[in-house]
Scaffold this active site. Structure first.
Site, PDB file in Angstrom:
ATOM      1  N   LYS A   1       0.843  -1.209   0.000  1.00 40.33           N
ATOM      2  CA  LYS A   1       0.000   0.000   0.000  1.00 40.33           C
ATOM      3  C   LYS A   1       0.870   1.249   0.000  1.00 40.33           C
ATOM      4  O   LYS A   1       0.435   2.321   0.405  1.00 40.33           O
ATOM      5  CB  LYS A   1      -0.939  -0.005   1.215  1.00 40.33           C
ATOM      6  CG  LYS A   1      -1.959  -1.128   1.205  1.00 40.33           C
ATOM      7  CD  LYS A   1      -2.998  -0.934   0.094  1.00 40.33           C
ATOM      8  CE  LYS A   1      -4.012  -2.073   0.094  1.00 40.33           C
ATOM      9  NZ  LYS A   1      -4.936  -1.969  -1.055  1.00 40.33           N
TER      10      LYS A   1
ATOM     11  N   GLU B   1       4.424  15.086   5.739  1.00 36.42           N
ATOM     12  CA  GLU B   1       4.229  15.548   7.124  1.00 36.42           C
ATOM     13  C   GLU B   1       5.094  14.721   8.092  1.00 36.42           C
ATOM     14  O   GLU B   1       5.707  15.269   9.020  1.00 36.42           O
ATOM     15  CB  GLU B   1       2.751  15.454   7.509  1.00 36.42           C
ATOM     16  CG  GLU B   1       1.866  16.374   6.675  1.00 36.42           C
ATOM     17  CD  GLU B   1       0.413  16.341   7.121  1.00 36.42           C
ATOM     18  OE1 GLU B   1      -0.015  17.287   7.794  1.00 36.42           O
ATOM     19  OE2 GLU B   1      -0.287  15.373   6.793  1.00 36.42           O
TER      20      GLU B   1
ATOM     21  N   LEU C   1      -1.653   9.713   3.906  1.00 30.66           N
ATOM     22  CA  LEU C   1      -2.833   9.171   4.583  1.00 30.66           C
ATOM     23  C   LEU C   1      -3.417   7.987   3.825  1.00 30.66           C
ATOM     24  O   LEU C   1      -3.520   8.034   2.592  1.00 30.66           O
ATOM     25  CB  LEU C   1      -3.886  10.288   4.651  1.00 30.66           C
ATOM     26  CG  LEU C   1      -5.283   9.918   5.121  1.00 30.66           C
ATOM     27  CD1 LEU C   1      -5.285   9.620   6.606  1.00 30.66           C
ATOM     28  CD2 LEU C   1      -6.253  11.071   4.829  1.00 30.66           C
TER      29      LEU C   1
ATOM     30  N   ALA D   1       3.053   7.035   0.849  1.00 26.48           N
ATOM     31  CA  ALA D   1       1.980   7.614   0.015  1.00 26.48           C
ATOM     32  C   ALA D   1       1.028   8.491   0.816  1.00 26.48           C
ATOM     33  O   ALA D   1      -0.022   8.885   0.291  1.00 26.48           O
ATOM     34  CB  ALA D   1       1.212   6.492  -0.668  1.00 26.48           C
TER      35      ALA D   1
ATOM     36  N   GLY E   1       0.632  13.040   3.817  1.00 28.15           N
ATOM     37  CA  GLY E   1       1.047  12.702   5.182  1.00 28.15           C
ATOM     38  C   GLY E   1       2.465  12.153   5.251  1.00 28.15           C
ATOM     39  O   GLY E   1       3.109  12.225   6.302  1.00 28.15           O
TER      40      GLY E   1
ATOM     41  N   GLY F   1      -3.478  17.406   7.883  1.00 29.09           N
ATOM     42  CA  GLY F   1      -3.989  17.208   9.242  1.00 29.09           C
ATOM     43  C   GLY F   1      -2.951  16.590  10.162  1.00 29.09           C
ATOM     44  O   GLY F   1      -3.212  16.344  11.336  1.00 29.09           O
TER      45      GLY F   1
ATOM     46  N   GLU G   1      -3.331  16.946  -1.169  1.00 29.67           N
ATOM     47  CA  GLU G   1      -4.559  17.192  -0.401  1.00 29.67           C
ATOM     48  C   GLU G   1      -5.536  18.058  -1.199  1.00 29.67           C
ATOM     49  O   GLU G   1      -6.751  17.831  -1.176  1.00 29.67           O
ATOM     50  CB  GLU G   1      -4.234  17.869   0.935  1.00 29.67           C
ATOM     51  CG  GLU G   1      -3.685  16.924   1.999  1.00 29.67           C
ATOM     52  CD  GLU G   1      -2.180  16.687   1.888  1.00 29.67           C
ATOM     53  OE1 GLU G   1      -1.573  17.030   0.847  1.00 29.67           O
ATOM     54  OE2 GLU G   1      -1.612  16.139   2.843  1.00 29.67           O
TER      55      GLU G   1
ATOM     56  N   LEU H   1      -6.111   6.622   2.274  1.00 29.54           N
ATOM     57  CA  LEU H   1      -7.352   7.272   1.829  1.00 29.54           C
ATOM     58  C   LEU H   1      -8.568   6.370   2.012  1.00 29.54           C
ATOM     59  O   LEU H   1      -9.697   6.865   2.079  1.00 29.54           O
ATOM     60  CB  LEU H   1      -7.206   7.711   0.373  1.00 29.54           C
ATOM     61  CG  LEU H   1      -6.152   8.809   0.157  1.00 29.54           C
ATOM     62  CD1 LEU H   1      -5.838   8.971  -1.325  1.00 29.54           C
ATOM     63  CD2 LEU H   1      -6.619  10.140   0.754  1.00 29.54           C
TER      64      LEU H   1
ATOM     65  N   ARG I   1      -7.433  16.083  -3.562  1.00 22.86           N
ATOM     66  CA  ARG I   1      -8.324  15.105  -2.904  1.00 22.86           C
ATOM     67  C   ARG I   1      -9.482  15.787  -2.170  1.00 22.86           C
ATOM     68  O   ARG I   1     -10.316  15.128  -1.555  1.00 22.86           O
ATOM     69  CB  ARG I   1      -7.547  14.255  -1.883  1.00 22.86           C
ATOM     70  CG  ARG I   1      -6.280  13.628  -2.408  1.00 22.86           C
ATOM     71  CD  ARG I   1      -6.531  12.369  -3.237  1.00 22.86           C
ATOM     72  NE  ARG I   1      -5.254  11.841  -3.737  1.00 22.86           N
ATOM     73  CZ  ARG I   1      -4.984  11.609  -5.015  1.00 22.86           C
ATOM     74  NH1 ARG I   1      -5.897  11.824  -5.936  1.00 22.86           N
ATOM     75  NH2 ARG I   1      -3.805  11.142  -5.388  1.00 22.86           N
TER      76      ARG I   1
END
Ligand code: 1HE
Length: 271
Positions: free
Chosen positions: A36, A123, A75, A73, A120, A151, A143, A77, A146
């Site tokens: 993933k 981040e 968050l 990759a 993320g 966050g 983001e 999703l 999307r």
């Protein structure tokens, strides 16, 4: 540098989404969800948090890298669908807690980046203290595309690395920086040849692990806070931190070693 890395034991051996090994002083944490693309699911975030609040005794520095073809990759999703406002806030706060445990934990952390470092994933990389990228690395904040917002602390950390204008560009236009651009704007501090990021990050971590722990603590905890303070408050904080650091027995020993000709000099880099 110690090249003798052994599988983690105890609690850290029970975290299935991380592959953790350690030398005497350096912990190497690999995001281990390559199928993933190391997308950050809730369990993966929780396992990162668990790791950084349970570092094995003797750990002086850490490296985070990603298994497979990409660092991360962002968050996951698939977990975002149908989340209400309250659980959305709590989800973001969970990420903040985990990434704060990295940035404001007990040891410096070096990120070894390759492939996608997006959303993320960027981040997460921004919560580390030093970033090493290989030439395959690229950075984006999808983001905007999307329909969501950062966050995981990105709005606080990423502008401190590259400025608000560049982050706005990444988010609004979908612009992607390659490894060289990332180096130029300050997303990474080093770019190395393909496949060499982990080796370089481990070498830097081994070097960092030799510093006095209080010096590393001061850099990790005081430097970013001073940057957020007014000059007057910053200078005051600096004086306190300097006095704390220089009064430790380790600092006294190291200063004496230099004065007695037993410590290394500062010389020009050969690399
Ligand atoms: C995923 C994710 C994911 C891959 N969540 N499952 N992040 C993004 O918008 C980036 C989305 N991902 C991509 O753009 C690409 O996957 C990559 C460029 C990272 C990699 O491409 P590639 O061709 O190597 O892999 P792939 O075929 O796209 O993905 C392999 C599998 O991983 C596939 O699942 P499969 O079951 O079909 O094999 C993908 O669905 C899955 N996968 N990325 C879930 N992100 C706290 S706020 C943070 C907000 C954000 O991070 S927004 C950015 C989200």
């Amino acid at each position: 540098m110690s090249t003798d890395f052994r599988p983690a034991t105890g609690l850290l051996a029970t975290l299935p989404l991380l592959d953790i090994t350690s030398s005497d002083t350096v912990l190497h944490i690999r995001l281990n969800r390559p199928a993933k693309r190391n997308a950050l699911s809730d369990p993966l975030i929780q396992q990162l948090h668990t790791t950084f609040v349970n570092l094995p005794e003797g750990t002086r520095a850490a490296v985070i890298s990603g298994e497979g073809s990409h660092f991360c990759a962002g968050l996951d999703l698939s977990e975002l669908v149908a989340r209400d406002i309250h659980s959305g806030v709590l989800h973001s706060r969970m990420w903040h807690a985990a990434f704060d445990a990295i940035q404001f934990g007990s040891v410096p952390v070096v990120a070894a980046l390759h492939g996608a470092v997006v959303g993320g994933g960027l981040e997460l990389a921004s919560s580390c203290h030093i970033r090493v990228a290989d030439r395959t690395a690229y950075y984006g904040l999808p983001e905007g595309q999307r329909g969501i917002f950062v966050g995981g602390g990105g709005s606080a950390r990423i502008p401190r690395l590259i400025g608000v204008a560049r982050m706005t560009d990444l988010m609004m236009t979908g612009r992607v920086f390659d490894a060289e651009e990332g180096l130029a704007v300050g997303l990474s501090q080093y770019v190395v040849e393909d496949g060499q990021a982990v080796e370089k990050a481990l070498a830097l971590a081994a070097r960092i692990a030799q510093n006095a722990p209080m010096s590393n603590f001061a850099v990790m905890h005081a430097l970013p806070r001073i940057a957020d303070q007014s000059q007057s408050e910053g200078l005051f904080t600096e004086s306190l931190m300097a006095a704390v650091a220089e009064s430790t027995p380790e600092a006294q020993d190291r200063l004496r070693a230099f004065l007695e000709g037993r410590a290394g000099k500062v010389v020009k880099s050969t690399s």
